[in-house]
Design a protein around this motif. Structure first.
Motif: not given
Length: 951
Positions: A87-101, A215-224
């Motif tokens: 919930i704390l992610e901004n639009e450029k960080q979708l999925g990064l809380a989980h990625f950081l884990e 929490p899983i985020g978007t494919e585009e952001i996870l890739k780039t």
């Protein structure tokens, strides 16, 4: 490592609150004494915090909770909880809380790259099942259960928590390697549930930010995403004022507190501290409707969600209200359970409950799974029951039973307070820190619940339906198979159904309770004819006058838990293929029908407030009894056992209800890709053998009620070859009268049966099988070997070692190096009877185009072990893990129950557990290499692959 999907609305009703799970103090605090005083049980008094936990907050805002708990002995569980999630992610960080884990396992200040997992595995900590973490909307939690009897390991465990808190390296190369792993986790989660969730989340979450922060985020952001974004999230939110360390186990709290102060006091806050906003889902004060479909959804589901502001539990009055809700939910469950046992139930499944939802909301959630083609009648039937409750309420007898159940649960929790596992305490302090839920001591929880239960009145419970069952802030969600899309109702139609139910007359519920005794006649007592000690397992074998054997093992692992298991050779193997479906379903149908003079509904009511559960079973080669009880319920448990032998029943109503609901659930089973895949795998391995087929509507039609009951009676007609194993907190002299009365009296014709070896074997030559089914662009692969086996202690431990070391190598290669999978593992199974056989499999999910390269990589790792043997360090990891797990097993009633029973069942040396450590120490790279060469032969390999539908 995983992310939490917080909602699965169609198949999960909200969890209920239980007020009896808590912590034990040695003495009550002044606040606790004030709360519990009979003269001052004021509802506005604040709930006292557990006084047996050492807690504090450092100057930098970091919180800690430390508690001594000796179950399990020599172990400690550490959690790092933080109020930071997606919930704390901004639009450029979708999925990064989980990625950081994930990244916190791929490079820390004191454990660079993969050294964390490597180090802990050497200490016997299992990656995934012990060492783990999860991310949800509002929190991220890291879990580390480790041995506490090794000072160096304990020290390093604390260092791991400190590194997790703020010292992730976030190396660019490691980030890029992890992208593939998380994309595969995302891919693996895709399917019918995710596709439906994508459609209904915006509605049920009222268009809030939560609906846009999965929490899983978007494919585009996870890739780039650039490295700077994940580092920024880490800097902003991995900070001491949002974190709590929870340590519970066999430790010295004061000594640990000093170490925590030293280790965590130097954590710093960012120069610019972003506000940790508490996000909400605002009520819209309107109703919403959505009807959606999917080709892989096997049946229609309708859910009504009535949203309310969540009640905070801060005072005695709040706690009492939660008890009321729990009572309410129990009584609803009882009503619907009874409904579904009608001969022609109006739906396949239905129910409802009040529970927490997300953020600031709770819901009164109503659910119905109608029979195929009967959505309107099923929906109306479900609503009618809630209208009945609204108009007439529950009965006093229903309330009395629910109160008895809760009273019993409260007493059992208190009795077992010194045997409670550390994990239960850890979770309670975590919930206190994250969600401000109550964290009461065992003493306060027990006394408070004991005092409050008698004050709960029927009119108050009935008042809950009027409070929560409203027609505002109500969402109606209908989901159905694609082929039913044209028939899904409009909002107007469903509102018409609602009004029709409201306008229809409804009668009051009649609570029917049996006044008959459970058994129609008392047994004729038998005798114990012989007794001998089994020194190796500190047990005793009794032989009864009817030939029944009983193995007794008293333990002190729990204060009041007794587990029971019995078996006799025979099972469905003795029946023809034509009888197989009746035979294989006979025990579950009898179990669902009650026993003796009571139907299942009557039996459930009879057992209210009792900690007793006994069920019969019939498997391919055995029939028997399994269950558990406390000391108070021993007589009831033995009555049930006797009844299942001598007075079984298979009620016509139950039979018809079960068949109706089962057929409805299977009607569209082939819309699920996994069912199609499983059918094909079984066809390849076992041909058309009816004993290895999955259940279908067609196979259900072959179940005959009268034949099923006749087969059941045949299986339990002769007790002379039954072996009962009883393990737990009983006194031998107290239990013997029950054994003489209820077991020694069982019928015994001494017919000398044994099971048949049906010789159902997998083919000796493997093959490649590809199944195309499913919408999602993902593949699922199972590599499997089958064959004859040389069953022995040495062979078994080396087969277990092969499973372990190959899993380590597969994770290192397919996940960490190639980034092609999220999860991968090997699994070995073997049996001695009816003939020694083994199965060894490797499973993983992946992208379609990576399937063959990953299969090649997996088989290459197999070949490396065959050609060179495993690395010695991986053998050491396996041995360390098994030694630590063995220490835990030897303190569990369930372990001994299965160990003793299987020893008799499979004619195994009952002393073999004493050689476990010796056998583990004999495992070498060479011995495992020989097992791999012997059993993982190329010509035996089956490649089973599930691919999406052909384009």
């Amino acid at each position: 490592m995983r992310f939490i999907k917080p909602l699965a609305l169609a198949f999960l009703l909200p969890a209920t609150f239980y007020g009896v799970e808590a912590k034990m103090p040695t003495s009550l605090t002044t606040q606790a004494r004030a709360v519990l005083s009979q003269d001052s049980l004021a509802l506005n008094q604040k709930l006292p915090f557990d006084n047996e936990v050492v807690t504090g907050k450092l100057k930098n805002g970091f919180t800690y909770f430390i508690r001594k708990n000796i179950e399990p002995k020599g172990r400690v569980t550490m959690y790092l909880g933080m109020k930071a999630g997606s919930i704390l992610e901004n639009e450029k960080q979708l999925g990064l809380a989980h990625f950081l884990e994930h990244m916190n396992f791929n490079g820390l200040k004191h454990f660079p790259k993969n050294e964390l997992v490597n180090y802990l595995q050497k200490a016997g900590v299992r990656f995934g099942s012990d060492l783990n973490a999860y991310t949800s909307f509002d929190q991220t939690v890291y879990q580390l259960p480790i041995p506490s009897d090794d000072p160096e390991l304990l020290e390093n465990g604390l260092q791991v928590m400190r590194d997790w808190a703020q010292d992730a390296l976030l190396d660019g190369e490691e980030i890029d390697k992890e992208r593939g792993v998380i994309l595969e986790e995302k891919r693996g989660g895709r399917g019918v549930q995710q596709r439906l969730q994508d459609q209904y989340f915006p509605m049920v979450l009222n268009g809030s930010l939560y609906s846009k922060r999965l929490p899983i985020g978007t494919e585009e952001i996870l890739k780039t995403f650039p490295y700077t974004e994940i580092r920024k999230f880490h800097q902003d939110w991995y900070r001491p004022d949002l974190q709590a360390l929870i340590i519970v186990g066999d430790i010295d709290p004061k000594a640990i507190e000093e170490k925590v102060k030293v280790l965590f006091s130097d954590m710093t806050m960012p120069k610019k501290v972003p506000q940790r906003k508490e996000y909400r889902v605002d009520l819209l004060n309107k109703n919403q409707f959505l009807a959606i479909s999917d080709p892989e959804l096997p049946y229609t589901v309708a859910q009504v969600l009535i949203k309310n502001e969540k009640d905070k539990v801060l005072t005695v009055g709040d706690y009492r209200n939660e008890l009321l809700k729990n009572i309410f939910n129990q009584m609803i469950a009882g009503r619907f359970s009874e409904l579904m046992q009608q001969p022609n139930p109006p739906f396949m499944q239905a129910g409802g409950s009040i529970g927490d939802f997300v953020a600031n909301l709770n819901t009164f959630s109503l659910l119905v799974v109608p029979k195929p083609g009967e959505l309107e009648s099923g929906f109306k039937a479900m609503l009618t029951e809630f209208e009945r409750i609204q108009k007439y309420g529950f009965t006093q007898t229903e309330l009395d039973r629910a109160l008895a159940d809760m009273k019993k649960g409260n007493e059992m929790a208190y009795i077992e307070r010194d045997k409670k596992k550390s994990d239960s305490y850890v979770n309670r302090y975590l919930n206190y820190f994250i969600d401000n839920e109550p964290a009461l001591s065992n003493e306060v929880s027990y006394r408070l619940t004991t005092q409050l239960l008698p004050t709960l009145k029927l009119e108050e419970v009935n008042g809950l339906v009027k409070k929560y069952y409203t027609d505002l802030n109500r969402d109606i969600l209908i989901m159905g198979p694609e082929k039913e899309k044209a028939n899904l109702p409009t909002e107007q139609a469903v509102l018409g159904w609602v009004k029709a139910v409201e306008d229809s007359p409804v009668s009051a519920y009649e609570d029917k309770v049996s006044n008959l005794p459970l058994l129609s006649k008392e047994p004729t007592k038998g005798t114990i004819v012989s007794s001998k000690d089994i020194g190796a397992v500190q047990a005793k074998e009794l032989v009864l006058s009817n030939g029944v054997k009983v193995i007794l093992k008293p333990t002190d692992f729990k204060n009041d838990e007794i587990q029971i298991m019995a078996y006799s050779p025979g099972g469905t193997s003795l029946y023809t293929d034509a009888d197989y479906f009746s035979a294989s379903n006979a025990s579950s149908l009898v179990d669902a029908s009650g026993v003796g003079q009571m139907s299942n509904v009557e039996l459930t009511k009879y057992l209210a407030g009792k900690e007793v559960s006994i069920s019969p079973y019939i498997s391919e080669r055995y029939e028997g009894i399994s269950g558990s009880t406390d000391k108070e319920g021993l007589k009831n448990a033995f009555e049930l056992i006797y009844g299942y032998f001598t007075e079984p029943r298979l009620d016509t109503d139950v039979f018809q209800s079960t068949m109706t609901r089962a057929k409805g659930s299977l009607e569209n089973r082939l819309s699920n890709p996994n069912n199609v895949f499983s059918d094909k795998v079984k066809e390849v391995l076992y041909g058309n053998n009816v004993r290895r087929q999955n259940a279908t509507v067609e196979t259900l039609t072959k179940i005959e009620r009268d034949r099923a009951l006749a087969i059941y009676k045949e299986r339990f007609a002769d007790a002379s070859d039954f072996v009962f194993t009883i393990v737990g907190s009983f006194d031998e002299n107290e239990i013997k009268p029950f054994i003489e009365t209820y077991l020694a009296s069982l019928p015994a014709s001494k017919r000398g049966e044994n099971y048949k070896d049906l010789n159902i074997l997998e083919p000796s030559k493997g093959e490649r099988v590809v199944v195309h089914k499913g919408k999602e662009e993902k593949a699922s692969t199972q590599l499997a070997y089958y064959g004859d086996y040389n069953y022995s202690e040495n062979e078994n431990v080396n087969m277990e070692a092969l499973e372990s070391v190959l899993t380590i190598k597969l994770l290192e290669r397919l996940r960490e190096k190639e980034g092609g999978v999220y999860g991968v593992g090997a699994r070995a199974s073997f049996n001695k009877l009816p003939k020694p056989r083994y199965a060894f499999s490797i499973g993983f999910g992946s992208a379609v185009d990576k399937t063959d390269p990953l299969i090649s990589s997996a088989l290459d790792e197999v070949k490396k072990i065959q050609d060179q043997g495993p690395d010695k360090v991986d053998i050491e990891k396996f041995v360390a893990e098994q030694k630590r797990q063995n220490e835990l097993n030897l303190r569990e009633n369930g372990y001994w129950l299965n160990y003793i029973s299987s020893s008799y069942q499979n004619n195994l040396d009952i002393n073999r557990y004493t050689r476990r450590m010796e056998n583990l120490n004999k495992v070498t790279p060479k011995s495992v290499q020989e097992i791999a060469e012997k059993y993982l032969k190329k010509e035996r390999l089956f490649e089973f692959i599930l691919m999406p539908d052909s384009k």
